[in-house]
Design a protein around this motif. Sequence first.
Motif, PDB file in Angstrom:
ATOM      1  N   TYR A  54      -7.710 -34.264 -11.323  1.00 36.55           N
ATOM      2  CA  TYR A  54      -8.082 -35.391 -10.252  1.00 36.55           C
ATOM      3  C   TYR A  54      -7.481 -35.721  -9.090  1.00 36.55           C
ATOM      4  CZ  TYR A  54     -10.753 -37.089 -14.589  1.00 36.55           C
ATOM      5  OH  TYR A  54     -11.584 -37.148 -15.239  1.00 36.55           O
ATOM      6  N   GLY A  55      -6.400 -35.204  -9.465  1.00 31.68           N
ATOM      7  CA  GLY A  55      -5.463 -34.899  -8.005  1.00 31.68           C
ATOM      8  C   GLY A  55      -6.141 -33.967  -6.741  1.00 31.68           C
ATOM      9  N   MET A  56      -6.934 -33.543  -7.012  1.00 28.95           N
ATOM     10  CA  MET A  56      -7.675 -32.365  -5.932  1.00 28.95           C
ATOM     11  C   MET A  56      -8.839 -32.634  -5.376  1.00 28.95           C
ATOM     12  SD  MET A  56      -4.774 -30.195  -4.868  1.00 28.95           S
ATOM     13  CE  MET A  56      -5.631 -28.587  -3.987  1.00 28.95           C
ATOM     14  N   PRO A  57      -9.724 -32.129  -4.327  1.00 29.32           N
ATOM     15  CA  PRO A  57     -11.282 -32.110  -4.162  1.00 29.32           C
ATOM     16  C   PRO A  57     -11.468 -31.504  -5.069  1.00 29.32           C
ATOM     17  CG  PRO A  57      -9.883 -31.138  -2.293  1.00 29.32           C
ATOM     18  CD  PRO A  57      -8.882 -31.796  -3.340  1.00 29.32           C
ATOM     19  N   GLU A  58     -12.974 -31.039  -4.921  1.00 25.84           N
ATOM     20  CA  GLU A  58     -14.010 -30.872  -5.965  1.00 25.84           C
ATOM     21  C   GLU A  58     -14.337 -28.893  -4.573  1.00 25.84           C
ATOM     22  OE1 GLU A  58     -17.587 -32.455  -6.987  1.00 25.84           O
ATOM     23  OE2 GLU A  58     -16.625 -34.286  -7.895  1.00 25.84           O
ATOM     24  N   LEU A  59     -13.044 -28.874  -5.008  1.00 26.77           N
ATOM     25  CA  LEU A  59     -13.551 -26.863  -4.664  1.00 26.77           C
ATOM     26  C   LEU A  59     -13.654 -26.226  -5.224  1.00 26.77           C
ATOM     27  CD1 LEU A  59      -8.889 -27.377  -3.115  1.00 26.77           C
ATOM     28  CD2 LEU A  59     -11.129 -27.599  -2.011  1.00 26.77           C
ATOM     29  N   THR A  60     -14.828 -24.826  -5.033  1.00 24.27           N
ATOM     30  CA  THR A  60     -15.441 -23.762  -5.797  1.00 24.27           C
ATOM     31  C   THR A  60     -15.531 -22.374  -5.202  1.00 24.27           C
ATOM     32  OG1 THR A  60     -16.676 -24.623  -4.575  1.00 24.27           O
ATOM     33  CG2 THR A  60     -16.711 -25.943  -6.355  1.00 24.27           C
ATOM     34  N   ARG A  61     -15.018 -21.587  -5.683  1.00 21.45           N
ATOM     35  CA  ARG A  61     -15.688 -20.061  -5.409  1.00 21.45           C
ATOM     36  C   ARG A  61     -16.265 -19.786  -4.757  1.00 21.45           C
ATOM     37  NH1 ARG A  61     -13.962 -16.040 -10.445  1.00 21.45           N
ATOM     38  NH2 ARG A  61     -16.447 -16.994 -10.940  1.00 21.45           N
ATOM     39  N   SER A  62     -16.365 -19.347  -3.289  1.00 26.61           N
ATOM     40  CA  SER A  62     -17.758 -19.326  -2.630  1.00 26.61           C
ATOM     41  C   SER A  62     -18.456 -18.744  -3.349  1.00 26.61           C
ATOM     42  CB  SER A  62     -17.138 -18.970  -1.254  1.00 26.61           C
ATOM     43  OG  SER A  62     -16.271 -17.806  -1.341  1.00 26.61           O
ATOM     44  N   SER A  63     -18.547 -17.437  -3.794  1.00 26.69           N
ATOM     45  CA  SER A  63     -19.923 -16.588  -4.346  1.00 26.69           C
ATOM     46  C   SER A  63     -20.386 -16.997  -5.621  1.00 26.69           C
ATOM     47  CB  SER A  63     -18.535 -14.575  -5.052  1.00 26.69           C
ATOM     48  OG  SER A  63     -17.547 -15.644  -5.970  1.00 26.69           O
ATOM     49  N   ASP A  64     -20.132 -18.255  -6.005  1.00 21.08           N
ATOM     50  CA  ASP A  64     -20.940 -18.321  -7.190  1.00 21.08           C
ATOM     51  C   ASP A  64     -20.632 -20.287  -7.403  1.00 21.08           C
ATOM     52  OD1 ASP A  64     -18.271 -18.616  -9.140  1.00 21.08           O
ATOM     53  OD2 ASP A  64     -18.966 -16.865  -9.790  1.00 21.08           O
ATOM     54  N   GLY A  65     -19.690 -20.620  -6.399  1.00 18.58           N
ATOM     55  CA  GLY A  65     -19.867 -22.217  -6.829  1.00 18.58           C
ATOM     56  C   GLY A  65     -19.096 -22.571  -8.400  1.00 18.58           C
ATOM     57  N   PHE A  66     -18.095 -21.406  -9.427  1.00 19.69           N
ATOM     58  CA  PHE A  66     -17.415 -21.937  -9.628  1.00 19.69           C
ATOM     59  C   PHE A  66     -16.086 -23.015  -9.395  1.00 19.69           C
ATOM     60  CE2 PHE A  66     -14.160 -21.194 -12.674  1.00 19.69           C
ATOM     61  CZ  PHE A  66     -13.853 -21.538 -14.062  1.00 19.69           C
ATOM     62  N   PRO A  67     -15.932 -23.993 -10.274  1.00 21.02           N
ATOM     63  CA  PRO A  67     -14.915 -25.644 -10.047  1.00 21.02           C
ATOM     64  C   PRO A  67     -13.466 -24.609  -9.390  1.00 21.02           C
ATOM     65  CG  PRO A  67     -15.681 -25.287 -12.518  1.00 21.02           C
ATOM     66  CD  PRO A  67     -16.638 -24.702 -11.679  1.00 21.02           C
ATOM     67  N   THR A  68     -12.685 -25.092  -8.490  1.00 21.46           N
ATOM     68  CA  THR A  68     -11.154 -24.308  -8.722  1.00 21.46           C
ATOM     69  C   THR A  68     -10.620 -25.259  -7.975  1.00 21.46           C
ATOM     70  OG1 THR A  68     -11.572 -23.510  -6.726  1.00 21.46           O
ATOM     71  CG2 THR A  68     -12.068 -21.786  -8.230  1.00 21.46           C
ATOM     72  N   GLY A  69     -10.796 -26.759  -8.300  1.00 26.64           N
ATOM     73  CA  GLY A  69      -9.654 -27.754  -7.218  1.00 26.64           C
ATOM     74  C   GLY A  69      -9.182 -27.772  -8.645  1.00 26.64           C
TER      75      GLY A  69
END
Length: 299
Positions: A18-33
């Motif tokens: 909850y403390g990070m923005p919704e980051l994703t892996r650029s290759s497939d959109g997998f969440p990484t925040g």
Amino acid sequence: MANWLLIDGFNLAFRAFYGMPELTRSSDGFPTGALHGWVKALWRLIDEQRPAGGALVFFDLGGSQERLALHPEYKAQRRETPEALTQQLPFIRELTRAMGLGGIEREGVESDDLLAAQAVALAGGGDTVRIVSADKDFAQVVGGGVTLLLPPPTANPRIGWRHLDAVGVTEKFGVGPGQIADFLALVGDTSDNIPGLAGVGPKTAAKWLQAHGSLEGVLANAAEIKPERFRQELASAAERLRLNRQLTRFDLSLPTLTREELAQSQHINLGELLRLLGELEMKSAQAEAQRRYAQPELF
């Protein structure tokens, strides 16, 4: 004598999510925040606290079978873990182990019990322990070398991390560490779906425990309790309140790890860590890991 950092894994993982923005892996959109927040939080804690004994993370692996047998609705009201966090939890575990931070878990036993028992065992051997968690339940094992390290409140993060010792527990709750389980039995714990005595808040519960010492003392003196409206309620709810205390009290009799076993769990696997961070496309974290673990004397 060594000092240790014992970390409530899921408590910190939710904060990272909850403390990070919704980051994703650029290759497939997998969440990484949550993963970005996780490694940053662990490194920051280690750098700031410098635990000479080591830092260890405890994870849940299923619920407490004993508590569920006593109270089938235990934790039943909790919201489902967000799907994006659920997807990241296996990687959180893998990263934790590759970083040499244990990732300690046991089937059918709550991580809180494992962590609390380990903290008390280490402190009993003369070490000092800081428990990293926002969970108020851990206040019951504070003292005798154990302190609680509270994360910054969400509403006011500038307050920063706060240490809570036995005096701090009494100031915060109005009762000492040895009375916390009784205190929670009376007021209830909504996060664990444990209903307290209706209408009894923290101040009332603390006043009763200050006067009568324990839940049993309160129940034994129910006929003299003030406000008077609670006298019959206490007598009627006595067995449920005793059940609450069983649910809120940690099981400190659990087997714990020896210092040698804890040391074995702290082996850093730099190759695996770099591979995982590369797979997750966490390039800045990968570079930091290479710098940090290739020159451990600097950290």
